[in-house]
Design an enzyme around this catalytic site. Structure first.
Site, PDB file in Angstrom:
ATOM      1  CG  HIS A   1       3.850  -2.036  11.519  1.00  0.00           C
ATOM      2  ND1 HIS A   1       4.672  -0.950  11.693  1.00  0.00           N
ATOM      3  CD2 HIS A   1       3.127  -1.786  10.407  1.00  0.00           C
ATOM      4  CE1 HIS A   1       4.440  -0.059  10.732  1.00  0.00           C
ATOM      5  NE2 HIS A   1       3.504  -0.551   9.934  1.00  0.00           N
TER       6      HIS A   1
ATOM      7  CG  ASP B   1       0.472  -1.462   7.779  1.00  0.00           C
ATOM      8  OD1 ASP B   1       1.375  -2.278   8.065  1.00  0.00           O
ATOM      9  OD2 ASP B   1       0.656  -0.225   7.746  1.00  0.00           O
TER      10      ASP B   1
ATOM     11  CG  HIS C   1      -4.094   0.069   6.701  1.00  0.00           C
ATOM     12  ND1 HIS C   1      -4.020   0.631   7.947  1.00  0.00           N
ATOM     13  CD2 HIS C   1      -2.927   0.378   6.074  1.00  0.00           C
ATOM     14  CE1 HIS C   1      -2.855   1.260   8.070  1.00  0.00           C
ATOM     15  NE2 HIS C   1      -2.178   1.127   6.948  1.00  0.00           N
TER      16      HIS C   1
ATOM     17  CG  HIS D   1       0.058   4.312   4.805  1.00  0.00           C
ATOM     18  ND1 HIS D   1      -0.682   3.508   5.643  1.00  0.00           N
ATOM     19  CD2 HIS D   1      -0.782   5.307   4.389  1.00  0.00           C
ATOM     20  CE1 HIS D   1      -1.921   3.994   5.731  1.00  0.00           C
ATOM     21  NE2 HIS D   1      -2.002   5.071   4.981  1.00  0.00           N
TER      22      HIS D   1
ATOM     23  CG  ASP E   1       4.807   2.658   7.473  1.00  0.00           C
ATOM     24  OD1 ASP E   1       3.920   3.208   6.795  1.00  0.00           O
ATOM     25  OD2 ASP E   1       4.562   1.762   8.304  1.00  0.00           O
ATOM     26  CG  HIS E   2       3.895  -0.048   4.249  1.00  0.00           C
ATOM     27  ND1 HIS E   2       3.935  -1.352   4.661  1.00  0.00           N
ATOM     28  CD2 HIS E   2       3.466   0.680   5.317  1.00  0.00           C
ATOM     29  CE1 HIS E   2       3.528  -1.428   5.922  1.00  0.00           C
ATOM     30  NE2 HIS E   2       3.248  -0.208   6.344  1.00  0.00           N
TER      31      HIS E   2
ATOM     32  CG  HIS F   1      -0.442   0.047   2.529  1.00  0.00           C
ATOM     33  ND1 HIS F   1       0.347  -0.939   3.069  1.00  0.00           N
ATOM     34  CD2 HIS F   1      -0.571   0.992   3.503  1.00  0.00           C
ATOM     35  CE1 HIS F   1       0.677  -0.619   4.312  1.00  0.00           C
ATOM     36  NE2 HIS F   1       0.132   0.548   4.590  1.00  0.00           N
TER      37      HIS F   1
HETATM   38 FE    FE Z   1       2.613   0.518   8.166  1.00  0.00          FE
HETATM   39 ZN    ZN Z   2      -0.046   1.511   6.573  1.00  0.00          ZN
END
Ligand code: FE
Ligand code: ZN
Length: 256
Positions: free
Chosen positions: A172, A134, A115, A59, A61-62, A57
């Site tokens: 995570h 996530d 999400h 975001h 952090d991805h 996805h």
């Molecule tokens: Fe994440």
């Molecule tokens: Zn995320």
């Protein structure tokens, strides 16, 4: 056929980076790109070259390391058609039922909106390995930033159809705090109590609690257990639909 190799390493605060490698074809993919530097170090450690990034996805952090890794390695980037306008550097757009071949190891794409609206998971079926981003965490699930509870529950039900011994590679390390919440929902669930002891021992030894297995999640994760009598009693929702129970569990977790 040689087994798919998975190299797992911490990234950023509490993300996991994953490199998946087909030793026969000599091909490597990174699941997401949480941290270009950490991924570059992990590649060097194994002496692997990066061929692909498989994004779950959009975001940061991805997908935040996409462009740096692409510039450094020339890798191709695969991600959801629905995120064409917001995942940087994508070359191949995929959707439900498409597959991605890493040499002879094939990942099926499962769309799991909730999400985010474009979230996808990568299921290496023959290897019993699911990279779920996530969407599903150990004893938890992703926050509903862009989707409805009904969408997320539908997405989780798709994952619940996989074999119980499927390894669940979440993005995570949230397991222990998720478990503390889970225990407030089902304090008398013996599988949950046992899993929490196991998780406490792993964390005390600085070990990852991920991957989990789908079977363990079905036994302990309140977000996969809307049918649980104990969970329903905690929520005061004995006669509600599974979707309503899921939605209320998610709402309680947001306030936990
Ligand atoms: Fe994440
Ligand atoms: Zn995320």
């Amino acid at each position: 056929m040689a087994a798919l190799q998975v190299h797992q390493f911490p990234c950023l605060g509490d993300n996991y980076g994953y490199l998946v490698h087909d030793p026969e074809a000599g091909l490597t993919a990174s699941i997401d790109s949480p941290d270009a530097e950490a991924i570059t170090r992990a590649l060097a450690e194994r002496d692997w070259q990066l061929d692909y990034i498989l994004n779950t996805h959009h975001h940061a952090d991805h997908a935040g390391g996409n462009l740096a890794l692409k510039a450094a390695t020339g890798c191709r980037i695969i991600g959801a058609r629905a995120d064409a306008d917001r995942i940087p550097g994508m070359d191949v757009l995929v959707g439900e039922g498409d597959s991605f071949a890493l040499g002879r190891h094939t990942a099926r794409i499962i769309e799991t909106p909730g999400h985010t609206r474009g979230h996808i998971c990568y299921l290496f079926e023959a290897d019993r390995a699911a990279f779920v981003g996530d969407t599903l965490f150990s004893m938890g699930c992703g926050r509903l930033f862009e989707g409805t509870p009904a969408q997320m529950w539908t997405s989780l039900q798709k994952l619940m159809q996989l074999p119980d011994n499927t390894r669940i590679y979440c993005a995570h390390e949230y397991t222990q705090s998720n478990g503390r919440f889970a225990l407030t929902m089902e304090p008398d669930n013996p599988a949950l109590q046992a899993r929490m002891r196991e998780v406490a021992a792993l964390r005390a030894a600085s070990q990852p609690t991920v991957p989990s297995t789908l079977g363990a999640e079905k036994a302990t994760n309140p977000f996969l257990r809307p049918a649980s009598t104990e969970l329903r009693a905690t929520l005061g929702l004995a006669a509600a639909t599974d979707t309503e129970v899921f939605a209320e569990t998610r709402r309680r977790k947001d306030q936990f």
